[in-house]
Design a protein around this motif. Sequence first.
Motif, PDB file in Angstrom:
ATOM      1  N   TYR A   1      14.920 -25.064  25.866  1.00  0.00           N
ATOM      2  CA  TYR A   1      13.674 -25.271  25.115  1.00  0.00           C
ATOM      3  C   TYR A   1      13.948 -25.914  23.754  1.00  0.00           C
ATOM      4  O   TYR A   1      13.204 -26.797  23.309  1.00  0.00           O
ATOM      5  N   ALA A   2      15.054 -25.499  23.106  1.00  0.00           N
ATOM      6  CA  ALA A   2      15.407 -26.082  21.815  1.00  0.00           C
ATOM      7  C   ALA A   2      15.732 -27.570  21.963  1.00  0.00           C
ATOM      8  O   ALA A   2      15.304 -28.395  21.149  1.00  0.00           O
TER       9      ALA A   2
ATOM     10  N   LYS B   1      16.543 -20.532  25.953  1.00  0.00           N
ATOM     11  CA  LYS B   1      16.450 -20.919  24.535  1.00  0.00           C
ATOM     12  C   LYS B   1      17.132 -22.269  24.300  1.00  0.00           C
ATOM     13  O   LYS B   1      16.610 -23.110  23.559  1.00  0.00           O
TER      14      LYS B   1
ATOM     15  N   HIS C   1       9.241 -35.596  23.749  1.00  0.00           N
ATOM     16  CA  HIS C   1       8.937 -34.434  24.587  1.00  0.00           C
ATOM     17  C   HIS C   1       7.436 -34.298  24.870  1.00  0.00           C
ATOM     18  O   HIS C   1       7.046 -33.631  25.831  1.00  0.00           O
ATOM     19  N   HIS C   2       6.595 -34.957  24.086  1.00  0.00           N
ATOM     20  CA  HIS C   2       5.151 -34.891  24.323  1.00  0.00           C
ATOM     21  C   HIS C   2       4.770 -35.554  25.646  1.00  0.00           C
ATOM     22  O   HIS C   2       3.682 -35.278  26.183  1.00  0.00           O
TER      23      HIS C   2
ATOM     24  N   HIS D   1      18.762 -34.752  26.169  1.00  0.00           N
ATOM     25  CA  HIS D   1      18.423 -35.871  25.275  1.00  0.00           C
ATOM     26  C   HIS D   1      18.752 -37.215  25.922  1.00  0.00           C
ATOM     27  O   HIS D   1      18.081 -38.221  25.655  1.00  0.00           O
TER      28      HIS D   1
ATOM     29  N   TYR E   1      14.642 -29.522  24.329  1.00  0.00           N
ATOM     30  CA  TYR E   1      13.383 -30.175  24.703  1.00  0.00           C
ATOM     31  C   TYR E   1      12.524 -30.458  23.469  1.00  0.00           C
ATOM     32  O   TYR E   1      12.026 -31.584  23.282  1.00  0.00           O
ATOM     33  N   LYS E   2      12.362 -29.486  22.613  1.00  0.00           N
ATOM     34  CA  LYS E   2      11.492 -29.644  21.441  1.00  0.00           C
ATOM     35  C   LYS E   2      12.103 -30.556  20.391  1.00  0.00           C
ATOM     36  O   LYS E   2      11.372 -31.134  19.563  1.00  0.00           O
ATOM     37  N   ALA E   3      13.430 -30.732  20.410  1.00  0.00           N
ATOM     38  CA  ALA E   3      14.095 -31.490  19.346  1.00  0.00           C
ATOM     39  C   ALA E   3      13.922 -32.998  19.513  1.00  0.00           C
ATOM     40  O   ALA E   3      14.187 -33.745  18.568  1.00  0.00           O
ATOM     41  N   HIS E   4      13.503 -33.466  20.700  1.00  0.00           N
ATOM     42  CA  HIS E   4      13.388 -34.906  20.917  1.00  0.00           C
ATOM     43  C   HIS E   4      11.935 -35.349  20.759  1.00  0.00           C
ATOM     44  O   HIS E   4      11.028 -34.707  21.303  1.00  0.00           O
TER      45      HIS E   4
END
Length: 555
Positions: free
Chosen positions: A151-152, A148, A160-161, A122, A154-157
């Motif tokens: 990836y968690a 995991k 990340h797109h 983050h 990464y997806k939480a911010h």
Amino acid sequence: MPTRSPVLFRINRRIGNTEGFYSLIVPAIVYLSLAVAILYAMWPYFYHIKNETFIVLGIFASWRYGWAITHYIRAVIYEFFRYPRLRRLTHDLPPDQRYPSHIFFIIPSYREEAWVTLEAIHSLFSNLAEIEITATFIVATGSDEDDKAVYAAYKAHPYHHNVELVLQRQKQGKRIAMGHALRALARRYDGDYNSVTIFMDGDSYLPPRSLAIALPFFTRFRDLGAATTNEAAFINTRSLLYKEWFNLKFGQRHLLFKSHALSNKVLTLTGRFSMFRTAIIAQEDFIQQIENDYLDHWMHGRFRFLMGDGKSTWFYLLKHGWNMLYLHDVIAYSLESRDDSFLKISMSLPYRWYGNTLRNNLRALKLGWRRTGLFIWWCIFDQRINMWTGLAGITGATILSLSKSFIYLPFYIAWVLIVKTLQTSVIALRGHPVSLLTIPLMLYNQWIGSLIKIKASFHLADQSWSKGGQKQSSQQDHIAVPHPLPPLMPDLTMLVSVLLFFYVMLLAEGALELPRWPHARAFAAGNHVEIDLTLYGVVADDGKDDSAAIRRVLD
């Protein structure tokens, strides 16, 4: 999804010179008062100390203190004159040309705690969002749990797109994993000369504005190959000694790197956080240097480097003539949890660090001073001898105390307290906090660290690494010299060198004397020898017994 650790918000407060100054007050008062008390108590015995002793100790000390003063002066010049000028030149760039369009991150994340992974990733997203550029994260993990957690995070911010995540599994050690990651990078690299790749550990945290400060250096200075940053640590441990030991390490590093950077070089590109021009590291010979770096040694045979990737990358750039910088106002934090004993950690980690240094600096010296620069060449040379110079003072004072007078050791301790207080002041006033433990840890690093470095210098092939219950050794990649003696040589050569060091110290301090060679040759030939005893303090007809003095001459 792992929860955010609120305690980590403490590190958002940057290290400051004011904090360092206030932390210095109590240690300076305590240790200077102790030194004055020792000198006051021992002053009546001062006449026991001979002038020649000051000369001998001064010769051994001059190398260390001379280097220290030189580094202090160079660090001040770099911090207050050279580096601000470089920063101003980066500000002259148009806003749309300060940053590359895309950067890469190589992140080994092996068995990190979930909260560490979350905070580290983050922090990168936040930096990228500030300057609105895209990136590729190539993360080498060690297990499904690592995947995991990464990836968690990464997806939480929400940013990340704009970031591509590539997960790779490291099964054959960090270097092989880095080689795979670099090849994945090379397939994605579009040839942008300003593109930057960041090597960082999975437990490194980057405060806001770090990338905004650092990236323009690569755009502005096209001969810049790599840069490394200031470091500090957030350590989750119950050991106060371990925290203070790391604070001291980073404080000393901060000072030395500023001195080195005045010559457009540094002495390592640490794996915790370093930045490279992507055009350099996407080349196959660089990847081979990381993946399969090895050393051929007359005593150890051929062995592959297990760790020390920061030294391999540094040697590659040094060999190819690239400039390197130290960005002292950018701080990368290490997030660590340590509950092992302080003695175990403070011996095992330096043994690994010193081994990495010594495996690389001999080949760096062979490049010659014209390639490395004269000052950096001498710094590399000093790495090969400073374990002996670091022991000269305490060894000499101990020999003198045992052979001549007890007074030498207290005076040496007082002198050391004064010098270390001055060195602590330099560290504190440059922004790294100190404490009452700093000076004892300085002496521990100097004396015990010298012994550890001596062992490492004679056991270059001895490499091991462990984390999360997993261990790795270099023995499987070691091709020993086909002879029965080499297995015994490391210990034997180390023993001979240590004995020779003590012999030289005994001679230097007058505890032993070499034979007076003209007299010895005459005696061996059976010739008559005349000796003028007045040269040895014997006075005729002075009413004193001269037998003891004559015996010393004969001996």
